[in-house]
Design an enzyme around this catalytic site. Sequence first.
Site: not given
Length: 593
Positions: A463, A476
């Site tokens: 990501s 995250y």
Amino acid sequence: MSEKARQQPDWRRGTVTDDGIRLATYELGDSSKPTVLLVHGWPDSHHLWTHVAPRLAEDHHVVAYDCRGFGDSDHPDGDDAYRLSAMADDLFAVLEATSPDEPAHVVAHDWGSVTAWEAVVRPGAENRIASFVSISGPNLDQLGTWARNNLSRPTPRRLAQSLAQGGSSAYTAFFQLPVLPKLFFRAAGSERLWREFLYRVEGTPRENATFQPNLREDMISGLRLYRANIRPKLRNPDPRPTSVPVLEVINERDIALRPAIFDDTHLYAHRLWRHRTPTGHWLPLTRPDYVVDVARDFIAAQTAGIDPSSPLGRSRVVGPPNRLTGKLVVITGAGSGIGRETAYALAERGCESVLADLDLDSVEETARETKRFGGQATAYRLDVADTAAFAAFAEKVRRTHGVPDIVVNNAGMGLAGRVLAASDEQVDRLLDVNLRGVVTGSREFGRQMVERGVGGHIVNIASAAAYTPSRSLGLYSASKAGVLLFSESLRAELAEHRIGVSAICPGLVDTNIVSSTPIAGLDAETEHSQRDRLDRFYRRRGFTPDRVATEIVAAIEHDKAVVPVTVEAKVGYRIYRFTPWLSRLGARQKVAG
């Protein structure tokens, strides 16, 4: 007994004569079983098949021979004796002598494959040749036509292909000179130089070359093949069709032959299959077990039929091929979003997919839709956080479908909010899915790829959060940063095995991960409100998962290491690398929590 003697097959020697030329033949195995004829190229002899023939002979009658001008066969004078028409006559003569009652299967390499192509396009060849496995050897008439078409209708892509092949074939011009090549190969130490060249470039064990006692003489004699055939065939190509089943083994790292020259084979071979791997030219020496497995499967399929869902069935070529045709792909998190769109994109390129997701209903829907794009697909339920279950899944894939060529570790989940507010259960689940799941998938399937020995590709979905710190996405970001650095490290580890590893770093992409992301430290009502706000923002951003899938396919095809996808992902990647203090300032902005 010496090591060399122990490694030599116990050949039964014989002789076949064609038009006055004596050909030395070598046989292994039970002559009542299907015959496989092995044909070598330059500068080899039947010794090329030292590690292939014994394994094939376990269930076949194996025949090899020294082509004219090589080994213990006659070395006729002059170039005309080495025209492909004469070489093909020799092949048929050996077949007639060693398999008079049944058609035989041909496995050929380099100039042996060029010779076999000349044989299989002859009228009635299917009565003597049951199948043909071609390794690193084109049909020269097809090659000549390909080159003429590229030059007569030039495009940037065609010109680049022609220039690349011209560079790879430059040595053939030297080989056709009248005196210099002979002087070069007659020089003292030429055999040692050749062995060292193969070892350095191909990874061929040095001891393989010691099997061929007359290597220097074979190098010089075999030069006649180049003088007798290349210029006539390229000047006046005459491509002809064949109905013999053909399996092309295309080596992407072939130092002599670029994959593009095989793009038009489907126009001439009515029944064509193709295996394409990141391997080198001398596959019978570097990957003999792979050659045996490929040949054995193809030969068996001519009798038993070819299952469309088998590795061989997937490799059938019915039109212009692409580099992913016939590949087996495993995709986790394939029930929706990026995983689903990646399955569709790879199906359009001729791949078969094994699809896994925690939600069985959704991944079954993906499998059904994937078939509309022309690809075979099978769905499985899998929780990637369960390491034991993931290992069992990987083994089931190997047994049922084969070793995958491509693995996309896409399954993931989100977690927003303050790090200090997250529960231990949330942290554990996030790391187990996002990081440990990727590690497990890479390890389990990576081991399979290494053992198979013909490369592959692993794609791990990271990501932009991996390099964009945020007070609202700390956990995250940590999980995805782990994926990114793990992928780069694994890429270095697997490079020697020709297994690529790509880390894909999307930014703001409209998937259902946002609507299901928990936000730590909030009550249910506030969490729902903030998540709904974020979801609407992602939808307005409008970057859809299919665009990420396009980048994934490109990463596979071009072996990219790190791929920031969206504009913000690309900008953030450069900011973090060159002005990290800006990233740290941006991290203080609260997004959620």
